[in-house]
Motif scaffolding. Structure first.
Motif, mmCIF file in Angstrom:
data_model
loop_
_atom_site.group_PDB
_atom_site.id
_atom_site.type_symbol
_atom_site.label_atom_id
_atom_site.label_comp_id
_atom_site.label_asym_id
_atom_site.label_seq_id
_atom_site.Cartn_x
_atom_site.Cartn_y
_atom_site.Cartn_z
ATOM 1 N N GLN A 74 -85.357 -63.293 -26.284
ATOM 2 C CA GLN A 74 -84.025 -63.075 -26.851
ATOM 3 C C GLN A 74 -83.324 -64.408 -27.080
ATOM 4 O O GLN A 74 -82.684 -64.616 -28.113
ATOM 5 C CB GLN A 74 -83.194 -62.199 -25.911
ATOM 6 C CG GLN A 74 -83.676 -60.752 -25.886
ATOM 7 C CD GLN A 74 -82.612 -59.798 -25.397
ATOM 8 O OE1 GLN A 74 -81.625 -60.201 -24.812
ATOM 9 N NE2 GLN A 74 -82.810 -58.522 -25.656
ATOM 10 N N THR A 98 -81.915 -66.104 -30.544
ATOM 11 C CA THR A 98 -80.531 -66.549 -30.740
ATOM 12 C C THR A 98 -80.502 -67.963 -31.321
ATOM 13 O O THR A 98 -79.757 -68.250 -32.267
ATOM 14 C CB THR A 98 -79.763 -66.532 -29.398
ATOM 15 O OG1 THR A 98 -79.794 -65.204 -28.880
ATOM 16 C CG2 THR A 98 -78.309 -66.952 -29.583
ATOM 17 N N LEU A 123 -81.469 -67.819 -34.979
ATOM 18 C CA LEU A 123 -80.377 -67.303 -35.814
ATOM 19 C C LEU A 123 -79.336 -68.386 -36.064
ATOM 20 O O LEU A 123 -78.844 -68.562 -37.179
ATOM 21 C CB LEU A 123 -79.716 -66.100 -35.133
ATOM 22 C CG LEU A 123 -80.517 -64.788 -35.111
ATOM 23 C CD1 LEU A 123 -79.857 -63.778 -34.179
ATOM 24 C CD2 LEU A 123 -80.639 -64.209 -36.521
ATOM 25 N N ARG A 124 -79.027 -69.129 -35.010
ATOM 26 C CA ARG A 124 -78.023 -70.188 -35.127
ATOM 27 C C ARG A 124 -78.448 -71.299 -36.066
ATOM 28 O O ARG A 124 -77.619 -71.956 -36.677
ATOM 29 C CB ARG A 124 -77.786 -70.794 -33.756
ATOM 30 C CG ARG A 124 -76.867 -69.964 -32.912
ATOM 31 C CD ARG A 124 -76.366 -70.863 -31.830
ATOM 32 N NE ARG A 124 -75.467 -70.171 -30.938
ATOM 33 C CZ ARG A 124 -75.365 -70.477 -29.662
ATOM 34 N NH1 ARG A 124 -76.092 -71.450 -29.158
ATOM 35 N NH2 ARG A 124 -74.505 -69.842 -28.910
ATOM 36 N N GLU A 175 -73.950 -64.776 -26.576
ATOM 37 C CA GLU A 175 -74.427 -65.739 -27.572
ATOM 38 C C GLU A 175 -75.279 -65.044 -28.634
ATOM 39 O O GLU A 175 -75.165 -65.338 -29.815
ATOM 40 C CB GLU A 175 -75.216 -66.856 -26.888
ATOM 41 C CG GLU A 175 -74.289 -67.834 -26.206
ATOM 42 C CD GLU A 175 -75.031 -68.957 -25.496
ATOM 43 O OE1 GLU A 175 -76.275 -68.960 -25.531
ATOM 44 O OE2 GLU A 175 -74.344 -69.801 -24.910
ATOM 45 N N ALA A 176 -76.116 -64.107 -28.171
ATOM 46 C CA ALA A 176 -76.965 -63.380 -29.120
ATOM 47 C C ALA A 176 -76.099 -62.550 -30.071
ATOM 48 O O ALA A 176 -76.284 -62.588 -31.297
ATOM 49 C CB ALA A 176 -77.936 -62.478 -28.362
ATOM 50 N N ALA A 211 -74.382 -64.774 -32.552
ATOM 51 C CA ALA A 211 -75.277 -65.228 -33.618
ATOM 52 C C ALA A 211 -75.580 -64.095 -34.602
ATOM 53 O O ALA A 211 -75.630 -64.306 -35.814
ATOM 54 C CB ALA A 211 -76.573 -65.766 -33.010
ATOM 55 N N LEU A 212 -75.756 -62.883 -34.083
ATOM 56 C CA LEU A 212 -76.086 -61.738 -34.940
ATOM 57 C C LEU A 212 -74.919 -61.330 -35.822
ATOM 58 O O LEU A 212 -75.091 -60.918 -36.967
ATOM 59 C CB LEU A 212 -76.480 -60.532 -34.080
ATOM 60 C CG LEU A 212 -77.902 -60.531 -33.513
ATOM 61 C CD1 LEU A 212 -78.007 -59.507 -32.402
ATOM 62 C CD2 LEU A 212 -78.905 -60.245 -34.620
#
Lengths: 337, 337
Positions: free
Chosen positions: A80, A84, A87-88, B232-233, B236-237
Motif C-alpha cells: 500500500q 501511495t 500515485l504521488r 496518505e494513501a 494520494a488517491l
C-alpha cells in the motif's frame, strides 16, 4: 494467479516477484513466471527491494513494472505504501487482486464471512495481549476471530500454533476475561489452498499446544456464536455432531453484567440488615422510602441488564448502593454490608 | 478466475456457472467458459438450481461437477450450504478460491485490512438499524466498515448508494448515536475491478445522496480511525491533503461517557444546593461525611472514564447520586436537583 493478472502482467516490461509478505506452497512461482513471461523480464526480489521501492518506481516511471506476490496484493501495508508513493509521483497504478487467506479461511471452515470481526496477527514478540483483547472484543459481539501467525521468509520462521496457544494461555492468566477454558472451540486451517490442506479442532489452548499439525503455514480461528448452518458445516467437515460445538461467545461476559450480578446480591443483603437496624431507630427519617427505592433500583438494574442496557444497569445498581450507604456515612444507621 | 481454478475445472465433466450471488462486469463469463471448456460441458444456471442443489449433487455423485461464480465462492452462504450437503453425502469437494470484494475494497482505498471490523449488507428491506449499529460498533473500536449493497440479478436491481445513505440518515435520526454529521468521511468504490473503476468521497450522508456515481455495483466504506499511512494513501488517491480527512471514530462515544459527563454536572449542582439546605438543618446527621463522599465519587467517575474504565465510572457516578438522593427520600433534607 488470475487470468486477468496474467494478462495485465503480459504488458509489463519488468516483472518483479516477491515472496516475503506471503508464502507460496507447492509450486515454484519464479519458474512459472519465467515460463510465462520470459526469464529476462522476471526477477525475484527481496524484502529490501519492496520496502525501499526506489528501483521499481524509477523503472515504472520510464516504462512499466509489475510487482507479483501471493494473496491479495494490498493486504500487506508495504504494498500500500509503495502504491501511495507511485500515485504521488504521478505513476499510474493498477491492482490485480488475488484470493486472500482472509476470505478463504472462513469458506474452508464453513463460517460466514459477515460473522468475522477484526483480524489479528500474532508474532514472536510478546504481543499476545493485543490478540487476546481482539478475540475478547470479537466474542463480546458474537464474532469469529482469525489469528494470522508471523512468517519471516529470511529466517524461514513460521510462528507455530502451539506457541500462539501458549501465549494466549498466558494472556488469559494475566487478563482474566475467562474466554479460554477447557470447553473452548479452536480451529486451525493448515496449508490453506494446497493439496494437503487440513482442518483441525481442539477444545482448549492446552490441547492445541499438543496437536501435531504438520508443516506450516497455519491459521487459527476462534469462532464466536455459531449460526446453525455454520454448526452443520463444521460438523460435516470434522465428522462431529453439530450440537457438540460450544458457543465460545457465551463465555465472554461484559464487566457490567458481572458487576450487576455481584452488587445486586450484596445490596439486597445489606438492605435486610439496614431494615433491622432501622426498626430500632428513633431518628425522624423516612427509612421506608429509602429502602423501597433501594429495592426498586436493584430490580431495575437486573431488568436493564436483561434488556441489554448495560450502562443503565450499572448506573442503577450504583445508585441503589449509594442510597443505602448514605445512611452509614451520615451516622444515621449502623448496619453491615 | 485463477489459473488454478481453470486447471481444476478442466477435469470436471460438468461446469455450471451462476451469476446471481455476485455480479460480473465487462465480460461474458459464459462465453469464456464455453471457449475454454467446450460449450457442451458448460451450462448457465439460475438461483433455483443452486438453492435446490439436488441436480448438481446428483451429477457430482456419479461424475464430477464444478460450480463457477464470481468472487470468493464461499462468501455466499448458499454455496456453503451446498458444500455441507455434499460432504454429508460423501461427495468430495474442493474450493478454488477467487479474489473477493471484501479484501479488495480495502486495498483499493489504501485502508489496512486489519483495521476493518464486521462487514454488513444493506438491502431494500428496512434493515438500516443493523447496518447503523454495525458501523457504530466498529467506530467505537476505531474500525472501518464495509457496507455491501444488495444486488438482485432476476430484477437487475442494485441498491443505490444514495438509497443506502438515505436509510442511514433515517437510522441516525432514530438511534441518535451521532456518528453521521456534516463532517463524516464516506467512501465509495464503484465498479471495483473493472476498467472504469472509480473512487469517490463525500463528507456527509446528505452529500452522498447527491453524488452521481455512475453504473453499479458500488461499495460504501465508512472509515474509522485512520493510520497516517491510510491518510496518505487516501490523500494520494483523492488528491487531497491527508490531514483534512476527519476521524469518524472520534465522534462515536460510548453511552457511558455521555452519562458520566451529564450526571457529574447535575450531581455537583445538587450537592451545592444540599450543602445550603444542610446549614439550616438541626438533624443529628453527619452531612459532611456524605457530602465529601459525593464529591470524591464524582471525581472518581471522571478519573475512571479517563482511564478507560467505563463500568467503574458509571458505577461511581450512580453511587454519588444515590448518596445524595438518599437525603431527599428520607425527608432529611429538601434541595433541588
Amino acid at each position: 494467479m488470475t487470468l486477468k493478472a496474467m494478462k495485465g502482467i503480459q504488458n509489463c516490461e519488468h516483472v518483479y516477484y516477491e515472496s516475503y509478505t506471503s508464502p507460496v506452497l507447492g509450486h515454484d512461482v519464479l519458474e512459472e513466471l519465467s515460463g510465462a513471461f520470459g526469464s529476462s523480464r522476471v526477477e525475484k526480489v527481496k524484502r529490501e527491494f519492496v520496502e525501499d521501492g526506489s528501483k521499481i518506481l524509477e523503472v515504472a516511471k520510464n516504462s512499466s513494472a509489475a510487482l507479483v506476490c501471493s494473496g491479495d496484493p494490498m493486504v500487506a501495508t508495504t504494498h500500500q505504501e509503495l502504491r501511495t508513493r507511485a500515485l504521488r509521483q504521478g505513476i499510474q497504478t493498477r491492482i490485480l487482486h488475488g484470493s486472500s487467506v482472509l476470505c478463504a479461511v472462513g469458506g474452508e471452515l464453513g463460517l460466514h464471512s459477515y460473522n468475522f470481526g477484526r483480524v489479528v496477527t500474532m508474532t514472536r514478540e510478546p504481543m499476545q495481549y493485543t490478540a487476546y483483547e481482539t478475540v475478547f472484543r470479537n466474542l463480546l459481539n458474537g464474532l469469529h476471530s482469525t489469528i494470522l501467525l508471523e512468517w519471516d521468509e529470511s529466517s524461514n520462521f513460521f510462528l507455530e500454533p502451539k506457541s500462539a496457544a501458549k501465549a494466549l494461555a498466558e494472556a488469559e492468566k494475566d487478563l482474566k476475561q475467562e474466554i479460554f477454558n477447557s470447553e473452548t472451540l479452536l480451529l486451525v486451517v493448515s496449508r490453506l489452498g494446497s493439496e494437503n490442506q487440513s482442518i483441525s479442532a481442539s477444545r482448549s489452548l492446552e490441547e492445541l499446544q499438543r496437536l501435531e499439525l504438520g508443516a506450516p503455514p497455519h491459521v487459527i480461528v476462534v469462532p464466536g456464536k455459531l449460526h446453525f448452518t455454520e454448526r452443520e458445516a463444521l460438523g460435516a467437515l470434522l465428522d462431529r455432531e453439530p450440537s457438540t460445538f460450544p458457543d465460545n461467545s457465551a463465555k465472554a461476559s461484559r464487566l457490567s453484567s458481572r458487576m450487576v450480578g455481584k452488587y445486586s446480591i450484596k445490596t439486597m443483603a445489606a438492605l435486610a440488615n439496614a431494615r433491622k437496624a432501622a426498626a430500632n431507630s428513633d431518628l425522624r427519617i423516612n427509612f421506608n422510602d429509602i429502602f423501597e427505592n433501594v429495592e426498586c433500583y436493584t430490580q431495575d438494574a437486573q431488568r436493564f441488564l436483561n434488556e441489554g442496557k448495560e450502562e443503565l444497569a450499572v448506573l442503577s445498581i450504583g445508585y441503589a448502593e449509594g442510597l443505602l450507604d448514605s445512611l452509614r456515612f451520615g451516622d444515621q444507621l449502623e448496619f453491615e454490608w
